[in-house]
Design an enzyme around this catalytic site. Structure first.
Site, PDB file in Angstrom:
ATOM      1  N   LYS A  65       0.891  -1.326  -0.221  1.00 34.71           N
ATOM      2  CA  LYS A  65      -0.030  -0.008   0.125  1.00 34.71           C
ATOM      3  C   LYS A  65       0.700   1.194   0.016  1.00 34.71           C
ATOM      4  O   LYS A  65       0.870   2.199  -0.788  1.00 34.71           O
ATOM      5  CB  LYS A  65      -0.849   0.060   1.122  1.00 34.71           C
ATOM      6  CG  LYS A  65      -2.098  -1.001   1.135  1.00 34.71           C
ATOM      7  CD  LYS A  65      -2.814  -1.230   2.519  1.00 34.71           C
ATOM      8  CE  LYS A  65      -3.571  -2.361   2.263  1.00 34.71           C
ATOM      9  NZ  LYS A  65      -4.422  -2.830   3.514  1.00 34.71           N
ATOM     10  N   GLN A 109      -4.074  -1.251   9.639  1.00 37.91           N
ATOM     11  CA  GLN A 109      -4.208  -2.856   9.292  1.00 37.91           C
ATOM     12  C   GLN A 109      -4.609  -3.701  10.293  1.00 37.91           C
ATOM     13  O   GLN A 109      -4.416  -3.778  11.405  1.00 37.91           O
ATOM     14  CB  GLN A 109      -2.822  -2.895   8.860  1.00 37.91           C
ATOM     15  CG  GLN A 109      -2.698  -4.393   7.835  1.00 37.91           C
ATOM     16  CD  GLN A 109      -3.246  -4.421   6.584  1.00 37.91           C
ATOM     17  OE1 GLN A 109      -3.141  -3.344   6.037  1.00 37.91           O
ATOM     18  NE2 GLN A 109      -3.993  -5.600   6.325  1.00 37.91           N
ATOM     19  N   ASP A 132     -10.486   3.178   4.589  1.00 40.19           N
ATOM     20  CA  ASP A 132     -10.763   1.887   4.498  1.00 40.19           C
ATOM     21  C   ASP A 132     -12.202   1.417   4.911  1.00 40.19           C
ATOM     22  O   ASP A 132     -12.646   0.284   4.838  1.00 40.19           O
ATOM     23  CB  ASP A 132      -9.869   1.005   5.696  1.00 40.19           C
ATOM     24  CG  ASP A 132      -9.091  -0.129   5.247  1.00 40.19           C
ATOM     25  OD1 ASP A 132      -9.336  -0.504   4.183  1.00 40.19           O
ATOM     26  OD2 ASP A 132      -8.594  -1.025   5.956  1.00 40.19           O
TER      27      ASP A 132
END
Ligand SMILES: NC(=O)c1ccc[n+]([C@@H]2O[C@H](COP(=O)([O-])OP(=O)(O)OC[C@H]3O[C@@H](n4cnc5c(N)ncnc54)[C@H](OP(=O)(O)O)[C@@H]3O)[C@@H](O)[C@H]2O)c1
Length: 312
Positions: A65, A109, A132
């Site tokens: 990413k 994450q 996200d």
């Protein structure tokens, strides 16, 4: 540009849905628009990644990413934190990022270590930086029917992997409205949001999980199958309705002595045989994986454009 490649061999009927090509075209557009934003407003879209602990898969995902943010000439900050960090220290880092004007998107994450309450951490991300799409409010808005078209009630961001799945189905030319869709897996990060997105597009959706009875028969009714289980080659070719569109979210490492690394990645679907039955199918790798990153880049750009009041 994106292509759906028809395979030449008579025994191979499925169109291959090329996630890498679609992701590349999205990233190229994001790069162009990010440069325009920089030139016109002096805003460089910025993404902060927060990685807690040493999970090897998480490390790989975060690294790719960050690498992509840099390739698109956007701004990237990475926090790599010890597995035993306290929840308070983690929340303080997220609050600092929330207040940092150079950061438009914050990605924590998942999964987080067991001593940290995931929902508390996700809720600490400012809604407008939740690229996200896992802030409880964004998740709740996604779940509510008929809100996606109402701008001030829609989720500010849709989770990246599910959004990528829908983009791949669209790119394959498959009509979602009225289709029977079966989603295998009900996780918060993939199965459930994919099911909501399909439902909002007027598919008739069945969500399957480890307690589902007679899964092959349920899958056999589907015009669209999304497999998000985490078990290599779990979905068998003879479960699939001929001509169905199959989206394989699974990423499973298996040993492979022919590879230098001694391993390779495969999906949740028995691709080799399923491609003889499906109408269209995503490969692993090169299907959903690249789309997840492309959608994250798109969301980061959107967050920066909103920060510049360029879009609602
Ligand atoms: N390509 C990408 O970018 C991307 C992103 C995220 C995840 N992934 C991959 O996608 C896969 C799924 O991820 P996840 O996070 O959603 O996994 P997860 O949280 O472990 O969820 C797996 C789901 O599969 C269901 N399941 C397990 N065994 C089953 C069975 N025998 N029959 C039917 N359903 C069964 C589980 O049911 P229960 O709820 O009943 O336990 C659960 O809902 C993994 O391989 C992951 O690596 C890929």
């Amino acid at each position: 540009m994106f292509s759906v490649t028809s395979m030449a061999n008579d025994f191979m009927t499925a169109k291959l849905i090329d996630g890498k090509a679609l992701a590349d075209s999205i990233k190229a557009r994001v790069k162009e628009q990010a440069a325009q934003l920089q030139n016109s407003r002096g805003i460089t879209p910025g993404l902060a990644t927060v990685l807690v602990g040493e999970n090897p898969a998480s490390k790989t995902y975060v690294a790719s990413k960050q690498k992509t943010v840099q390739e698109l000439e956007m701004y990237s900050v990475g926090h790599t934190l010890p597995a035993d960090i306290s929840q308070n220290d983690l929340l303080n880092i997220i609050r600092d990022l929330g207040a940092d004007a150079k950061i438009h998107g914050i990605l924590v994450q998942l999964p987080l270590p067991a001593h940290i309450d995931q929902e508390t951490v996700l809720a600490a991300i400012p809604l407008e930086k939740d690229v996200d799409g896992f802030h409880p409010i964004n998740v709740g808005r996604l779940a509510m029917l008929k809100t996606l078209s109402v701008i001030n009630r829609a989720p500010l961001f849709v989770p990246c992997t599910p959004a990528g799945c829908l983009a791949l189905i669209d790119a394959s030319g498959t009509k979602i409205e009225g289709a029977r869709a079966v989603v295998i897996g009900r996780s918060n990060i993939v199965g459930l949001p994919v099911a909501f997105l399909l439902l909002h597009r007027n598919a008739t959706v069945t969500i399957c999980h480890s307690h589902t009875q007679n899964l092959p028969a349920v899958v056999g009714q589907a015009d669209i199958v999304v497999a998000a289980i985490g078990k290599p080659r779990f979905v068998q070719a003879d479960w699939i309705k001929p001509g169905a569109t199959v989206i394989d979210v699974g990423i499973n490492e298996i040993p492979d002595a022919t590879k230098k690394s001694g391993k390779r990645l495969i999906g949740d679907v028995d691709f080799e045989n399923a491609q003889n039955v499906a109408g269209a199918i995503t490969p692993v790798p090169g299907g959903v994986g690249p789309m997840t990153i492309a959608m994250l880049m798109q969301n980061t750009l959107t967050a920066a454009q909103r920060a510049g009041d360029l879009i609602a």
